[in-house]
Design a protein around this motif. Structure first.
Motif, mmCIF file in Angstrom:
data_model
loop_
_atom_site.group_PDB
_atom_site.id
_atom_site.type_symbol
_atom_site.label_atom_id
_atom_site.label_comp_id
_atom_site.label_asym_id
_atom_site.label_seq_id
_atom_site.Cartn_x
_atom_site.Cartn_y
_atom_site.Cartn_z
ATOM 1 N N LEU A 1 3.219 7.532 -10.348
ATOM 2 C CA LEU A 1 1.874 8.108 -10.407
ATOM 3 C C LEU A 1 1.762 9.217 -9.369
ATOM 4 C CD1 LEU A 1 -0.379 4.899 -10.378
ATOM 5 C CD2 LEU A 1 0.212 6.312 -12.353
ATOM 6 N N LYS A 2 0.903 10.214 -9.655
ATOM 7 C CA LYS A 2 0.520 11.233 -8.682
ATOM 8 C C LYS A 2 -0.967 11.501 -8.845
ATOM 9 C CE LYS A 2 4.741 13.886 -7.964
ATOM 10 N NZ LYS A 2 5.322 15.241 -7.928
ATOM 11 N N LEU A 3 -1.678 11.648 -7.713
ATOM 12 C CA LEU A 3 -3.100 11.964 -7.720
ATOM 13 C C LEU A 3 -3.305 13.302 -7.016
ATOM 14 C CD1 LEU A 3 -6.002 11.028 -8.408
ATOM 15 C CD2 LEU A 3 -6.081 10.000 -6.122
ATOM 16 N N LEU A 4 -3.819 14.274 -7.755
ATOM 17 C CA LEU A 4 -4.059 15.620 -7.247
ATOM 18 C C LEU A 4 -5.546 15.843 -7.028
ATOM 19 C CD1 LEU A 4 -3.196 18.647 -6.743
ATOM 20 C CD2 LEU A 4 -3.573 18.980 -9.200
ATOM 21 N N PRO B 1 -13.651 15.794 3.643
ATOM 22 C CA PRO B 1 -12.747 14.700 4.002
ATOM 23 C C PRO B 1 -12.383 13.866 2.762
ATOM 24 C CG PRO B 1 -14.700 14.702 5.408
ATOM 25 C CD PRO B 1 -14.960 15.654 4.283
ATOM 26 N N ILE B 2 -11.092 13.667 2.573
ATOM 27 C CA ILE B 2 -10.594 12.940 1.400
ATOM 28 C C ILE B 2 -9.400 12.083 1.812
ATOM 29 C CG2 ILE B 2 -9.495 13.182 -0.877
ATOM 30 C CD1 ILE B 2 -10.912 15.902 -1.115
ATOM 31 N N ALA B 3 -9.295 10.911 1.214
ATOM 32 C CA ALA B 3 -8.118 10.055 1.358
ATOM 33 C C ALA B 3 -8.018 9.193 0.108
ATOM 34 C CB ALA B 3 -8.218 9.174 2.593
ATOM 35 N N ALA B 4 -6.810 8.817 -0.251
ATOM 36 C CA ALA B 4 -6.625 7.890 -1.374
ATOM 37 C C ALA B 4 -5.380 7.057 -1.129
ATOM 38 C CB ALA B 4 -6.512 8.649 -2.698
ATOM 39 N N ILE B 5 -5.479 5.793 -1.500
ATOM 40 C CA ILE B 5 -4.327 4.897 -1.425
ATOM 41 C C ILE B 5 -4.152 4.203 -2.768
ATOM 42 C CG2 ILE B 5 -4.495 4.498 1.065
ATOM 43 C CD1 ILE B 5 -5.751 1.753 0.384
ATOM 44 N N ALA B 6 -2.946 3.736 -2.984
ATOM 45 C CA ALA B 6 -2.657 2.891 -4.139
ATOM 46 C C ALA B 6 -2.352 1.499 -3.618
ATOM 47 C CB ALA B 6 -1.475 3.440 -4.923
ATOM 48 N N LEU B 7 -3.092 0.531 -4.114
ATOM 49 C CA LEU B 7 -2.803 -0.867 -3.829
ATOM 50 C C LEU B 7 -1.856 -1.359 -4.915
ATOM 51 C CD1 LEU B 7 -6.418 -2.120 -3.065
ATOM 52 C CD2 LEU B 7 -4.626 -1.565 -1.407
ATOM 53 N N LEU B 8 -0.691 -1.810 -4.532
ATOM 54 C CA LEU B 8 0.324 -2.272 -5.478
ATOM 55 C C LEU B 8 0.375 -3.782 -5.425
ATOM 56 C CD1 LEU B 8 3.070 0.324 -4.524
ATOM 57 C CD2 LEU B 8 1.198 0.571 -6.163
ATOM 58 N N GLY B 9 0.276 -4.411 -6.580
ATOM 59 C CA GLY B 9 0.212 -5.864 -6.603
ATOM 60 C C GLY B 9 1.087 -6.496 -7.655
ATOM 61 N N HIS B 10 1.093 -7.814 -7.651
ATOM 62 C CA HIS B 10 1.900 -8.616 -8.569
ATOM 63 C C HIS B 10 3.357 -8.160 -8.518
ATOM 64 C CE1 HIS B 10 -1.721 -10.451 -10.078
ATOM 65 N NE2 HIS B 10 -2.228 -9.260 -10.373
ATOM 66 N N GLY B 11 3.850 -8.034 -7.290
ATOM 67 C CA GLY B 11 5.229 -7.584 -7.085
ATOM 68 C C GLY B 11 6.245 -8.630 -7.477
ATOM 69 N N VAL C 1 0.836 -1.190 0.000
ATOM 70 C CA VAL C 1 0.000 0.000 0.000
ATOM 71 C C VAL C 1 0.875 1.246 0.000
ATOM 72 C CG1 VAL C 1 -1.769 1.269 1.282
ATOM 73 C CG2 VAL C 1 -1.800 -1.211 1.276
ATOM 74 N N ALA C 2 0.454 2.263 -0.767
ATOM 75 C CA ALA C 2 1.128 3.567 -0.777
ATOM 76 C C ALA C 2 0.072 4.657 -0.658
ATOM 77 C CB ALA C 2 1.919 3.745 -2.065
ATOM 78 N N VAL C 3 0.413 5.724 0.039
ATOM 79 C CA VAL C 3 -0.498 6.858 0.187
ATOM 80 C C VAL C 3 -0.501 7.669 -1.103
ATOM 81 C CG1 VAL C 3 -0.913 9.026 1.414
ATOM 82 C CG2 VAL C 3 -0.222 6.996 2.674
ATOM 83 N N ALA C 4 -1.701 7.931 -1.629
ATOM 84 C CA ALA C 4 -1.848 8.792 -2.805
ATOM 85 C C ALA C 4 -2.315 10.186 -2.390
ATOM 86 C CB ALA C 4 -2.831 8.176 -3.798
ATOM 87 N N ILE C 5 -3.259 10.257 -1.446
ATOM 88 C CA ILE C 5 -3.675 11.507 -0.810
ATOM 89 C C ILE C 5 -3.813 11.196 0.677
ATOM 90 C CG2 ILE C 5 -5.459 13.277 -0.578
ATOM 91 C CD1 ILE C 5 -6.239 12.803 -3.482
ATOM 92 N N ALA C 6 -3.024 11.865 1.503
ATOM 93 C CA ALA C 6 -3.087 11.629 2.939
ATOM 94 C C ALA C 6 -4.470 12.005 3.462
ATOM 95 C CB ALA C 6 -2.014 12.440 3.657
ATOM 96 N N ALA C 7 -5.032 11.172 4.340
ATOM 97 C CA ALA C 7 -6.367 11.402 4.888
ATOM 98 C C ALA C 7 -6.408 12.745 5.616
ATOM 99 C CB ALA C 7 -6.744 10.271 5.839
#
Length: 146
Positions: A112-115, A127-137, A10-16
């Motif tokens: 990637l960046k999410l604005l 209230p906003i939050a976003a995460i990136a789920l990273l898979g098939h590592g 998991v990586a933070v895309a937009i901090a909660a």
């Protein structure tokens, strides 16, 4: 029950946070992963959104973490279209209850960046939050992040 835990990171895309202005998006490094899913969580709107007072979520990607360009519909799964500048979700009307949205990245760039791009007047934060789920590592199982 199947094990999804060992195959994801998991990586933070937009901090909660409750936001009323643009965030500073962190770079999400996809090196070593072959799949990414962005999960966007939005609380009840702090204002009644309109075509003028709105939030547009813009996804960009890069090969070098320096020059970012907007994604297009061919880079994503789960969306029918992408707006100018990489808009993957736009809040332009009332958003009275919390909701979650997701879309998959299948483009070929490393970063990637999410604005959360705010336009107009936002006297009350949303209230906003976003995460990136990273898979098939490349390395399995993924390290725990608890």
């Amino acid at each position: 029950m199947k094990d999804m835990h060992s195959g994801l990171s998991v990586a933070v895309a937009i901090a909660a946070a409750a936001l009323d202005a643009d965030n500073t998006p962190p770079a999400i490094d996809l090196l070593g992963y072959n799949a990414a899913e962005i999960v966007l969580a939005i609380g009840a709107g702090g204002i009644t959104f309109s075509g003028t007072n709105k939030i547009e979520f813009k996804l960009t990607h890069s090969d070098d973490d320096s020059t970012y360009t907007a994604v297009d519909v061919d880079d994503l799964l789960g969306v029918d279209s992408v707006g100018s500048g990489g808009i993957v979700k736009a809040l332009t009307s009332a958003h009275a209850t919390a909701a979650a949205y997701r879309f998959g990245y299948k483009g070929g760039k490393r970063y990637l960046k999410l604005l959360a791009d705010f336009s107009g007047t936002h006297g009350t934060a949303t209230p906003i939050a976003a995460i990136a789920l990273l898979g098939h590592g490349d390395v399995q199982p993924e390290a725990d992040q608890a």
